[in-house]
Design a protein around this motif. Structure first.
Motif, PDB file in Angstrom:
ATOM      1  N   PRO A  95       0.465  -1.362   0.094  1.00 22.75           N
ATOM      2  CA  PRO A  95       0.366   0.229   0.076  1.00 22.75           C
ATOM      3  C   PRO A  95       0.528   1.095  -0.182  1.00 22.75           C
ATOM      4  N   LEU A  96       1.698   1.135  -1.044  1.00 20.09           N
ATOM      5  CA  LEU A  96       2.521   2.950  -1.463  1.00 20.09           C
ATOM      6  C   LEU A  96       1.806   3.699  -1.434  1.00 20.09           C
ATOM      7  N   LEU A  97       0.439   4.032  -1.892  1.00 15.09           N
ATOM      8  CA  LEU A  97      -0.194   5.003  -1.684  1.00 15.09           C
ATOM      9  C   LEU A  97      -1.219   5.667  -0.785  1.00 15.09           C
ATOM     10  N   GLU A  98      -0.882   4.157   0.205  1.00 17.93           N
ATOM     11  CA  GLU A  98      -1.244   5.296   1.731  1.00 17.93           C
ATOM     12  C   GLU A  98      -0.680   5.610   2.786  1.00 17.93           C
ATOM     13  N   VAL A  99       0.790   4.755   2.310  1.00 19.32           N
ATOM     14  CA  VAL A  99       1.782   6.081   2.916  1.00 19.32           C
ATOM     15  C   VAL A  99       1.825   7.267   2.763  1.00 19.32           C
ATOM     16  N   ILE A 100       1.848   7.090   1.052  1.00 22.87           N
ATOM     17  CA  ILE A 100       1.683   8.745   0.490  1.00 22.87           C
ATOM     18  C   ILE A 100       0.441   9.822   1.421  1.00 22.87           C
ATOM     19  N   LYS A 101      -0.425   9.376   0.721  1.00 21.93           N
ATOM     20  CA  LYS A 101      -1.398   9.304   1.324  1.00 21.93           C
ATOM     21  C   LYS A 101      -0.910  10.187   3.103  1.00 21.93           C
ATOM     22  N   SER A 102      -0.950   8.956   3.407  1.00 19.80           N
ATOM     23  CA  SER A 102      -0.726   9.371   5.303  1.00 19.80           C
ATOM     24  C   SER A 102       0.302  10.607   5.361  1.00 19.80           C
ATOM     25  N   CYS A 103       1.069  11.008   4.827  1.00 21.54           N
ATOM     26  CA  CYS A 103       2.446  11.602   5.314  1.00 21.54           C
ATOM     27  C   CYS A 103       1.997  12.895   4.037  1.00 21.54           C
ATOM     28  N   PRO A 104       1.270  13.740   4.032  1.00 20.36           N
ATOM     29  CA  PRO A 104       0.983  15.099   2.630  1.00 20.36           C
ATOM     30  C   PRO A 104       1.618  15.958   3.051  1.00 20.36           C
ATOM     31  N   ARG A 105       2.352  15.855   3.977  1.00 17.43           N
ATOM     32  CA  ARG A 105       4.149  17.198   4.190  1.00 17.43           C
ATOM     33  C   ARG A 105       5.317  16.663   4.083  1.00 17.43           C
ATOM     34  N   LEU A 106       5.139  15.331   3.902  1.00 19.26           N
ATOM     35  CA  LEU A 106       6.481  14.934   3.109  1.00 19.26           C
ATOM     36  C   LEU A 106       7.984  15.921   2.484  1.00 19.26           C
TER      37      LEU A 106
END
Length: 666
Positions: A486-497
């Motif tokens: 779930p790489l998409l979910e990881v990215i969605k969880s960290c929007p300010r990276l």
């Protein structure tokens, strides 16, 4: 006193070159269309002229013929800050030589970093440093393996004004630490990571107490104290704010690492950044006040018992809180003293650039006590509350167990590094769940998270959902992937990276080609603040190219590259999916966007327009694609095309003259 004076002819040639360079560059701009600062142009000009002018004259006529205590040369008139920047520039360009460093060791120098050229650091050079630069505030000799401990100790002894000292990977031993504790009474940052001659117990003198343990002590001539004074006289702790000591020698007995860490945490009240062995267990020991377990250790090493140190630290904390309350200052406001400077240092050390934000949501704004009130109304000024609070903000070397104790002791952390592979932490429990529960303490305030996690990435997702909303830097090492990761979910969880670094195991099972429909494509996450993206996959050395087993990763990469206009550094190594087609789509999309932007002034910048460093090792990129990138990316300085099987040696040779970009191919 001998003086270094270059010949008049040499100086004249240098002046002519400088004038010609300035005349040739006047009115010009950098390739990225930004006007360089005048100071930068001057330093570049100096760097270009040093080798053939001043360094050549000094090396030919003086270097091996004389031993100068001081050199009255061309750089004595420069401010120390400019000399420091010039030294760093020469190191970066690999132009710093023995003769050049001799010329740059001027009395006004306040910072010297030779970690990028450790081969230059010798006993003779240390003698020059101590003789000429006794006002040094910062010294970095990391990686200098040629320097014996005796010379290192003498060097430290002669630089008592040091505030920052980095000795990582050197032959540092316990006598060097004792010299530091005795002589460097203003030291705030110390890095002794990877010093394998140094045991954790050897760090005890930094916390004060008895100067030497029951072991033998060195000669008093090694220290800057009065030789007639007793070596066992107690010393106050070194005012350290940062202590890095991971991967050092082993402790003498079981439990020494945890006991040493606990003693240092209690005796160094100003610590804000720490990386030491046994940190998590030390926090558990302090939290539960199990100090009787360390009595044998403290008696053996000749330091005060832990309960005494705890009482002293708790008394100091209570007095500070009471004093602030009496003066009408809220408890915890002392954390805001020099806050702006400390945060700049913190973000710089974590390679995270903190931009100004009038809304103030880019940095923690709550004090220790204000955060505690949010978590249950605990107030240190209340009578009867014996809870100790540490000032730590940046912590490395944690394990998943006892994170609750760490949270109670250190509620102000906003940078953390966790090893979730500690075999002692298993006990049949899921490490991802333990990590998620432990990180609850810092939810909403954690900015930097680094995790070593040798398990499926899906198990790490709950922890990222706990703290991801505030993260600006995320590093995941050793994670395992599959086509359904779930790489998409990881990215969605960290929007300010701003930094995303993933070092992963590639999927082992094959997957058929998949395409996402337009609706899914529009919903894919983007990271508009991303500056550094690294996706590095391990590979089998017996295979020329990686197995293309995660082809749906293409769409995620496309959205990341096209939706991150601030991207400056890109590393995509051994990807288990085609990359060339992704880069082509991003370039085509950027061309169309640029045409469209002629009618819209608010359109975002072209994808990859800011990129400076690209690494696409072991991928299917083609030279035509890389040529297009090099022609469009005006800031690009470095490209790594190693083991790219679609690129031939002839194509690489023909590509080199295209642009002033360093291209690596093999």
């Amino acid at each position: 006193m001998p003086l270094f004076r270059g010949g008049r002819g040499v100086k004249a040639r240098g002046g002519q070159r400088r004038n010609m360079a300035w005349m040739g560059n006047s009115g010009k701009t950098d390739e990225d269309m930004s006007v360089p600062l005048l100071t930068q142009l001057c330093l570049l000009n100096l760097a270009d002229n040093m080798k053939n002018v001043w360094v050549k004259d000094y090396a030919d006529n003086y270097l091996d013929q004389y031993h100068f205590r001081h050199i009255m040369g061309p750089f004595n008139i420069l401010p120390g800050k400019l000399v420091e920047e010039l030294t760093g520039l020469l190191c970066t360009r690999r132009q710093l030589s023995r003769a050049a460093i001799h010329l740059l060791l001027v009395p006004q120098l306040r910072g010297l970093a030779l970690d990028k050229c450790p081969g230059l650091v010798t006993s003779a050079l240390c003698g020059h440093i101590t003789a000429r630069c006794q006002g040094l505030l910062s010294l970095d000799l990391s990686g200098a393996q040629r320097l014996p401990a005796e010379v290192l100790s003498e060097t430290v002894r002669c630089l008592p004004a040091l505030r920052s000292l980095s000795l990582a990977g050197m032959h540092c031993d316990r006598w060097v630490i004792q010299t530091i504790a005795h002589c460097c009474r203003s030291l705030q940052h110390l890095d002794v990571s990877h010093c394998h001659l140094l045991s954790p117990v050897a760090l005890l003198p930094l916390g004060g107490g008895a100067f030497c343990s029951s072991s033998a002590c060195p000669s008093s001539s090694s220290f800057c104290s009065d030789p007639s004074s007793s070596l066992s006289a107690p010393l106050p702790p070194v005012p350290l704010r940062s202590l890095l000591a991971l991967d050092i020698g082993f402790g003498g007995q079981e439990g020494d690492c945890e006991a040493t860490a606990a003693y240092l945490l209690l005796s160094l009240p100003d610590l804000q950044r720490v990386a030491i062995e046994g940190f998590t267990k030390a926090c558990c020991l302090i939290d539960h006040r199990e100090f009787s377990q360390t009595d044998v250790f403290t008696d053996r090493e000749g330091v005060p018992r832990m309960n005494e140190v705890w009482r002293e630290r708790r008394h100091r904390q209570g007095m500070d809180s009471w004093g602030k309350k009496k003066e009408g200052v809220q408890p915890g406001d002392e954390e805001h003293e020099d806050e702006e400077e400390e945060e700049k240092i913190f973000w710089h050390r974590n390679n995270v650039e903190c931009e100004a934000d009038t809304s103030g949501d880019e940095r923690p704004s709550c004090s220790v006590n204000q955060k505690e009130e949010k978590r249950g109304g605990r107030d240190l000024s209340q009578s009867g509350d014996e809870r100790l609070i540490l000032r730590l903000q940046d912590v490395k070397g944690l394990t998943c167990n006892f994170l609750d104790s760490v949270g109670r002791l250190c509620p102000n952390i906003y940078s953390i590094s966790v090893n979730a592979d500690d075999p002692e932490d298993t006990q049949g429990r899921n490490q991802g769940s333990l990590l998620a529960m432990g990180l609850q303490t810092w939810s909403g305030q954690l900015r930097v998270l680094s995790v070593h996690f040798s398990a499926p990435l899906v198990d790490l997702l709950p922890a990222l959902q706990v703290v991801g909303s505030s993260l600006v830097s995320l590093t995941m090492e050793g994670v395992k992937t599959s086509p359904r990761t779930p790489l998409l979910e990881v990215i969605k969880s960290c929007p300010r990276l701003r930094d995303l670094l993933i070092s992963a195991e590639p999927p082992t099972m094959l997957q058929e080609e998949q395409y996402m429909d337009q609706e899914d494509n529009r919903d894919l996450p983007r990271l508009p603040n991303l500056c550094f993206l690294s996706l590095n996959f391990s590979y089998d050395h017996n295979q020329m190219k990686p197995v293309m087993s995660w082809k749906s990763l293409k769409q995620i990469l496309k959205c990341l590259l096209s939706g991150s206009p601030l991207l400056e550094k890109l590393s995509l190594v051994s990807l288990p999916c085609p990359l060339d087609c992704v880069l082509q789509d991003v370039l085509c999309e950027g061309t169309w966007d640029r045409h469209f932007s002629a009618c819209s002034t608010d359109f975002p910048p072209m994808p990859l327009s800011r990129v400076q460093h690209i690494d696409t090792s072991r991928t299917d990129v083609k030279m035509t694609t890389m040529k297009n990138i090099m022609q469009r990316c005006k800031r690009l300085k470095f490209v790594n095309l190693s083991f790219c099987w679609q690129i031939s040696h002839l194509e690489w040779l023909n590509c080199k003259p295209i642009k002033k970009v360093e291209i690596v191919w093999m």
